[in-house]
Motif scaffolding. Structure first.
Motif: not given
Length: 337
Positions: A284, A286-288, A290-291, A315, A317
């Motif tokens: 998956q 990372s949080e970053l 997805q930004k 992003s 992603q």
């Protein structure tokens, strides 16, 4: 500043750092010389840019990464080639890396790797060393690089000092299969932890080759036949085997083909097409990642100004998913699906 380009869809360590531009080894197969004259050697990325990266001052095409991803040093130029003796750009960077303990993988065939002053620094670094080495027949097509035997001696010295030494059997040519098979024992005896294999990519069409994403390559079936035998022999000798060949990635002991698995602090980026396709754990982002605003590195795939604004609002992603959807035929070709 270290940079990330098209390798972001394929490689677990796509952020590269090059202390020099150009190279004096004169390897006939060097892909870098397709883009510029490698004989014009000069200092490239600096200690200052390395410090910024390690201090997380990351923007542009590397703004998607907010962890200590291992840096790939020596992506386009050898950091320990002869000019290093005069300029010492790599020495200064090594000296800094000792204090930070930042993880990195350095790729080289340069003689300075075996110098005592470099070995002393490397022994204090948190690193994996990759040495490009195939067989002595390559001495003719690597005219200014240390010979096959010289590099074996260097590996013997370095393997006692660092986390791991990985032998890069790259680019592999099927014509030297017997030589490589016999050399696996020499690599093991020299202290290597494992080997990486990747087939040669030719610019011009030749009999028996197939076209893969703009390059002419050995057929997948032929490479697979050789790789299976070399993998079995590597395992018999106690060597790890990694497949840098995109069409055969699953053959390796790890999908992360650079040889860093299970090393503390060496955390790669697994959110790429290699893992999305092959990894059963389904990585998956990372949080970053997805930004919005972290897709800048994907601009290198599209030579069209229209995509500048397009990726500005995406992003990492989003861009990975967009590429997977819109380049499905190319992806199947790259991965041999």
């Amino acid at each position: 500043m270290p940079s990330c380009g098209t390798q972001c869809i394929l490689c677990d360590l796509p952020i590269r750092f090059d202390t020099y531009r150009g190279c004096s080894h004169g390897c006939k197969y060097c892909f870098t010389q397709r883009n510029f004259d490698i004989k014009k050697i000069k200092k490239h990325e600096s200690l200052k840019s390395l410090k910024k990266f390690i201090n997380f001052e990351r923007n542009g095409d590397i703004n998607w990464c907010d962890w200590k991803i291992p840096l790939h040093w020596g992506g386009l130029s050898d950091p320990f080639q002869p000019i290093e003796k005069k300029i010492r750009n790599s020495f200064n960077c090594l000296n800094f890396l000792v204090g930070t303990q930042y993880p990195f993988v350095v790729s080289t065939k340069g003689a300075h790797l075996g110098d005592d002053q470099y070995l002393e620094l490397l022994s204090k670094c948190n690193c994996v060393v990759q040495v490009s080495l195939v067989c002595d027949k390559y001495d003719k097509i690597e005219p200014e690089a240390p010979s096959f035997e010289q590099r074996l001696e260097i590996i013997q010295k370095v393997s006692r000092k660092v986390n791991r030494v990985i032998v890069r059997i790259q680019p592999y040519m099927c014509e030297v299969f017997e030589d490589v098979f016999k050399n696996l024992k020499k690599f093991k005896e020299s202290g290597a932890y494992g080997v990486i294999l990747e087939g040669m990519k030719f610019i011009k069409k030749k009999s028996g080759l197939v076209k893969v994403a703009g390059d002419f390559c050995y057929p997948k079936e032929k490479l697979e036949e050789d790789f299976l035998k070399l993998r079995d022999e590597s395992h018999r000798l106690g060597l790890k085997f990694y497949a840098g060949e995109n069409r055969l990635r699953k053959m390796g002991d790890s999908l992360t083909c650079c040889g860093i698995e299970n090393l503390p602090g060496f955390i790669p980026n697994k959110y790429n097409l290699n893992h999305i396709i092959h990894d059963e754990t389904k990585p998956q982002p990372s949080e970053l990642q997805q930004k919005i605003g972290t897709a800048y590195c994907f601009k290198s795939f599209y030579q069209n100004s229209l995509y500048n604004d397009f990726f500005k609002d995406k992003s990492f992603q989003n861009a990975m998913e967009f590429y997977a959807k819109n380049k499905s035929s190319l992806i199947k070709e790259i991965f041999g699906l």
